[in-house]
Design a protein around this motif. Structure first.
Motif, short mmCIF file in Angstrom:
data_model
loop_
_atom_site.label_atom_id
_atom_site.label_comp_id
_atom_site.label_asym_id
_atom_site.label_seq_id
_atom_site.Cartn_x
_atom_site.Cartn_y
_atom_site.Cartn_z
N LYS A 117 38.08 -17.12 7.86
CA LYS A 117 38.90 -17.99 8.70
C LYS A 117 40.29 -18.20 8.11
O LYS A 117 41.27 -18.32 8.83
CB LYS A 117 38.21 -19.34 8.90
N GLN A 170 38.77 -23.07 18.57
CA GLN A 170 39.54 -22.81 17.35
C GLN A 170 40.64 -21.80 17.67
O GLN A 170 40.54 -20.62 17.34
CB GLN A 170 38.59 -22.37 16.23
N VAL A 185 42.14 -24.12 3.21
CA VAL A 185 40.89 -23.86 2.48
C VAL A 185 39.71 -23.89 3.45
O VAL A 185 39.57 -24.83 4.23
CB VAL A 185 40.71 -24.85 1.29
N SER A 233 37.50 -31.06 8.13
CA SER A 233 36.16 -30.51 7.91
C SER A 233 35.18 -31.16 8.88
O SER A 233 35.57 -31.94 9.75
CB SER A 233 35.74 -30.74 6.46
N ALA A 240 27.64 -27.90 16.09
CA ALA A 240 26.66 -26.84 16.34
C ALA A 240 25.41 -27.40 16.99
O ALA A 240 24.73 -26.70 17.74
CB ALA A 240 26.32 -26.13 15.03
N ASN A 257 31.77 -32.32 7.81
CA ASN A 257 30.54 -32.83 7.20
C ASN A 257 30.85 -33.94 6.21
O ASN A 257 31.95 -34.02 5.64
CB ASN A 257 29.76 -31.69 6.54
N GLY A 263 39.59 -26.99 6.05
CA GLY A 263 38.87 -26.61 7.27
C GLY A 263 39.81 -25.99 8.28
O GLY A 263 40.77 -26.64 8.72
N ALA A 264 39.55 -24.73 8.63
CA ALA A 264 40.37 -24.05 9.65
C ALA A 264 39.51 -23.87 10.89
O ALA A 264 39.37 -22.77 11.43
CB ALA A 264 40.88 -22.72 9.13
N GLY A 265 38.88 -24.98 11.34
CA GLY A 265 38.01 -24.94 12.51
C GLY A 265 38.65 -25.66 13.68
O GLY A 265 39.85 -25.53 13.93
N GLY A 266 37.86 -26.45 14.40
CA GLY A 266 38.32 -27.09 15.63
C GLY A 266 39.52 -27.99 15.42
O GLY A 266 40.45 -27.99 16.25
N PHE A 314 35.86 -26.27 -0.44
CA PHE A 314 36.44 -27.39 -1.18
C PHE A 314 35.25 -28.04 -1.85
O PHE A 314 34.33 -28.52 -1.20
CB PHE A 314 37.11 -28.35 -0.20
#
Ligand SMILES: Nc1ncnc2c1ncn2[C@@H]1O[C@H](COP(=O)(O)OP(=O)(O)OP(=O)(O)O)[C@@H](O)[C@H]1O
Length: 464
Positions: free
Chosen positions: A142, A130, A117, A185, A246, A187, A94-97, A166
């Motif tokens: 991302k 981000q 990933v 991630s 979200a 979720n 996860g390349a998010g927050g 993943f």
């Protein structure tokens, strides 16, 4: 401070002083090698005095010594700890927050090989938190955007990118290529998969989450009796109880803080692996809870590994990855599928609502447009004339809607009521709740909600 501590402190100060001199000496040597920089005159330092630090030369290059000198000055890190970082490898899912700050600090600290990933593309709504992505990289993968930022920060490290989810088929293979795994991630399904892969492949897992004003952090699968995610949560929670950014929102700094803490745990693990990290306590069997509303950190003790855990227990039944809940990258259920539980009489398209608005004017006297989103979302933007009655109020106090109709002199048994929300999910529940009340005879769900309104009717309506 007792005598022993005082002596130790003096000794450390002396060692630090020597190390600083040595670093300065090496910097001068580096600069001499680099033709673009004029050599600095060495002070009155005699290199023969530094035989004690020969080992430094073997573990780190001169460039690394200069670059990471502020780490090397810390006795807890030292040369061995930094060498552990430089020789280490980390996979960030996860390349998010969370992933954004974590990746940046791992790169800055010199982690030798970083895998990223993520299957997503950079969206404008990501940039609020981000910080690894930029405006000009909108719609780019991302992983590509993150790799550019990481390489800009530290060109000497290796970055592997995986522009894919993943998943059950690749998770084990990905995890097995790295020393430490970071779950960044958002979720439940991914959390179980990453957890199980780490247990099966015997890798420490640094896990965090952040939503609204709250953050959590722990390290799984490290140290005696350490539980795994499945020990703590053997069953996946019902989907409707899980809030994501979200839908629930997130204060951007919160994942920033939690992602930095993840990077810190990774560095500690790598330092210890390299033989350094004296006096550092990795956060295993403990969980940090961060609350941003009043800026508090709390650490809670976690229970021991469960002997009956399906993946890390004494007789594990899970030896392969599988899904708990919907896969992370699966297309969300379409609004058509969601609204199909309603009778045709209780459904309207956004175009039908538009026709009603065009022919009868704004909602009010002749028909009602009920917006069942939470007030905080209604305040972001709403359709003129819509009345905000959140879903929970519709369910607990449906008479509110009757009163609204009575107030304009209408008869609830035939007064047209259109029900709308953001994506056409909550409005289906609200419509069902009203339809089951005998008093309402003409209720219609607006299929697809505001998202569909924006797509087909009014692109100026702000999307969020
Ligand atoms: N199974 C997975 N494999 C790879 N990446 C994943 C997986 N599950 C989630 N992610 C990634 O983890 C990141 C989580 O970031 P974050 O929580 O900030 O949410 P987001 O999806 O970027 O934003 P928002 O929820 O606001 O739309 C996302 O980039 C997402 O694509």
């Amino acid at each position: 401070m007792n005598k022993q501590d005082e002596d130790r402190l003096r000794q450390l100060e002396e060692e630090n002083r020597k190390l600083k001199d040595y670093i300065r000496l090496l910097e001068n040597k580096n600069n001499t090698l680099d033709n673009t920089v004029q050599p600095k005159e060495s002070t009155n330092v005699d290199p023969s005095k530094f035989y004690a630090y020969q080992e430094v030369d073997k573990l780190l290059t001169n460039q690394q010594i200069s670059r990471f000198s502020r780490h090397l000055l810390l006795p807890e890190i030292g040369v061995k700890g930094q060498a552990g970082i430089c020789n280490g490898s980390v996979l960030v899912v996860g390349a998010g927050g969370l992933g954004a700050p974590c990746l940046l600090y791992l790169a800055a600290a010199g982690v030798g090989r970083i895998g990223i990933v993520d299957f997503d593309r950079v969206d404008i709504s990501n940039l609020q938190r981000q910080v690894i992505h930029t405006e000009d990289r909108r719609d780019q993968p991302k992983v590509t955007s993150a790799a550019i930022s990481v390489k800009n920060l530290n060109s000497s490290i290796q970055v592997d990118t995986y522009d894919e989810p993943f998943e059950t088929h690749n998770g084990l293979d990905l995890v097995s290529k790295y020393d430490i795994i970071v779950d960044a991630s958002d979720n439940v399904s991914t959390r179980y998969m990453v957890n199980d892969a780490c247990i099966i492949a015997k890798k420490p897992l640094v896990s965090a989450s952040a939503v609204r004003f709250d953050g959590q952090l722990t390290v799984y699968n490290y140290g005696p009796d350490c539980p795994c995610y499945r020990c703590l949560f053997p069953e996946a929670p019902p989907a409707e109880t899980v809030t994501n950014c979200a839908d629930g929102g997130v204060c951007g700094v919160v994942p920033g803080i939690m992602g930095c803490l993840q990077a810190l745990q990774v560095l500690e693990l790598l330092m210890i692996k390299g033989g350094g990290g004296d006096g550092l306590n990795v956060l295993s069997r403990r969980m940090v809870l961060f609350q941003a509303r009043d800026t508090t950190f709390r650490t809670v003790q976690l229970r021991k590994r469960s002997p009956t855990c399906a993946v890390c227990g004494d007789h594990p039944s899970i030896t392969q990855l599988s899904h708990m809940g919907a896969p992370a990258c699966a297309a969300p259920r379409s609004f058509e599928a969601i609204s199909s539980v309603l009778n045709a009489d209780n459904r309207a398209s956004v175009m039908q609502l538009k026709d009603v608005m065009d022919s009868q004017g704004e909602p009010g006297g002749k028909y009602l447009l009920l917006d069942v989103r939470e007030p905080v979302q209604f305040d972001i933007a709403s359709i003129p004339g819509a009345v905000n009655v959140p879903l929970k109020d519709i369910k607990s106090k449906p008479q509110q809607v009757e009163e609204l109709i009575n107030n304009v002199g209408g008869d609830p048994s035939n007064f047209p009521v259109y029900v709308m929300c953001r994506r056409g999910v909550a409005s289906v529940s609200a419509t069902k709740a009203l339809v089951t009340q005998k008093s309402f005879g003409n209720v219609k769900n607006v299929d697809g909600g505001i998202d569909e309104w924006i797509r087909l009717v009014d692109q100026r309506f702000p999307s969020y």
